[in-house]
Design a protein around this motif. Sequence first.
Motif, PDB file in Angstrom:
ATOM      1  N   ASN A 173      29.087 -47.978  -0.747  1.00 34.39           N
ATOM      2  CA  ASN A 173      30.332 -47.210  -0.745  1.00 34.39           C
ATOM      3  C   ASN A 173      30.066 -45.709  -0.758  1.00 34.39           C
ATOM      4  O   ASN A 173      30.846 -44.930  -0.203  1.00 34.39           O
ATOM      5  N   GLU A 174      28.957 -45.298  -1.377  1.00 33.88           N
ATOM      6  CA  GLU A 174      28.664 -43.868  -1.456  1.00 33.88           C
ATOM      7  C   GLU A 174      28.004 -43.330  -0.193  1.00 33.88           C
ATOM      8  O   GLU A 174      28.384 -42.269   0.300  1.00 33.88           O
ATOM      9  N   GLN A 215      28.142 -50.414  -4.727  1.00 33.21           N
ATOM     10  CA  GLN A 215      28.375 -49.014  -5.112  1.00 33.21           C
ATOM     11  C   GLN A 215      27.557 -48.074  -4.229  1.00 33.21           C
ATOM     12  O   GLN A 215      28.058 -47.027  -3.797  1.00 33.21           O
TER      13      GLN A 215
END
Length: 586
Positions: A426-427, A423
Amino acid sequence: MKQKLESLLQQAVAGIKTQGILESDFIAQIQLERTKDPQHGDFATNLAMLLAKPAKQNPRQLAEKIVAALPADPAVVKVEIAGPGFINFFINPDSQFQIVRQVLEQGSAFGLSRIGAGQRVQVEFVSANPTGPLHVGHGRGAAYGSAVADLLEAAGFSVEREYYVNDAGRQMDILATSVWLRYLEACGEVLPFPSNGYRGEYVRDISANLHRSAGDKYRKPSAQVLADLPADEAQGGDKEKHIDALIERAKTLLGPEAYEQVFQAGLDEILQDIKDDLAEFGVGYQRWFSERSLMDDQSIDRALRRLDEAGFLYRQEGATWFASSRLGDEKDRVVVRDNGQTTYFASDIAYHMNKLDRGFDKIINIWGADHHGYIPRVKAAMQALGADDSKLKVLLVQFAVLYRGDEKVQMSTRSGEFVTLRQLRNEVGKDACRFFYVMRKSEQHMDFDLKLATSKTNENPVYYVQYAHARVCSVLRQLDEKGRQRDPLLGMQHLHLLTEEQESALLTTLSRYPETLERAALNYEPHQLIQYLRELANQFHSYYNAHQFLVDDDKLCNARINLVCAVRQVLANAMSLLKINTPEAM
């Protein structure tokens, strides 16, 4: 230049040995540092003060003899003795230009060292339990461990990267039981989920895959599963006793073969996810070492037998204890419980015996900071096994706290799941993750600012460094667009035209790269490389903003282009080591 001066000093030491001032077999450790004040020269050494005692001489008088024994070298214009015996070197200004030639000739090999040649090092890092996805805390250990291993390799060490897979023990049984219970739900059974089970969505995904592939093969009626179990926490019971009873029920109802298949389904999916996650993060290993293998090949039994033969095991209250307090630990440790099961620590002893038997010169364990108290018992075990515990170096990594600007980010969901490494990547992207994770010393707490990491401004350090590399590439494109040809040879012949303050600063910083890399490797401190990159990028941007590179004078133009190409090469070398991309346009 530093290596050249160290060589000159070694020759001087050899010279004073022939004079009988030092014993012929004495090995001198050269400590040479860049000076902070130009009035004290460019480099200084305290060698005379270090050798004064073995030489039985006054440090200043010994300094005079060392200076007298120094071979002449055109790169050194003056040597002075200062204070109680410091030796200061003044470097020929023209010699500073040689760094540009050296960088461009050596290319990607510039900065690499052979200081670790012939030494085998094992770096074990991350080693998270395969009970769920990697979270942001594991990410810092992954970035740090990978950077430490790569730095050591760049310094000439033979490095083996290893992940210790904790695929045995109670937590893995809890995972297997959690997978089975979710599988039973997928089969249509209705039953409460234990408060101490693994609740993440990934468990449902594994169970759904298991149901698709196996159908109702592992299905058992919920009444059989729940019959006569001790109450869970929500019913006023003990959650630990409840989950342990569920584990035993799963093993009994499924039988050894079917239970192993469910166990393996959970382990395989999670371990593969961890491998994929780390590969996408630029982290690779030479070996994935299974804890279960230590049981399968009787390594644990052999390790305990060696401890027993050395007189470090005793029995008390039905359990077997390791007398680690005799070797510096705060208390003795159980290695075999009264039910005959070996402890996690017993596995760790066997694992470290295995590492020692593989013949590494240095064993590096990278652990979370919460494992600090575990170090003395492992070192005690190594001593009891007859090994030199100084071979083991444990490096601790503090947890990372996420922020978005000034606002602290919630690190876990209501079900207790942490923000995952995937996560985070991905950010903010892999490059920002890798860079930010190693910006500080590993043992320092770090605040990871998501807003800063994604900003395309000079305040974002990774953007600022990558932008320096891209700017050099843009200069070369502009040269081509103007229809001019780069002439590296002409530039090399006229490097003496680089007289601006920013040019001198860049030349000095470029020359510091090899020693910075070596120091970062030997101290296990990749943040030193980050600091160097930020300094080099800052100096380049200042130079770029203050001067034109594509001037009409071809001699000066090509000299400047050679300089900035050397900057680009060093930026690329260092960023490559950290597994961070160097874009050609931004």
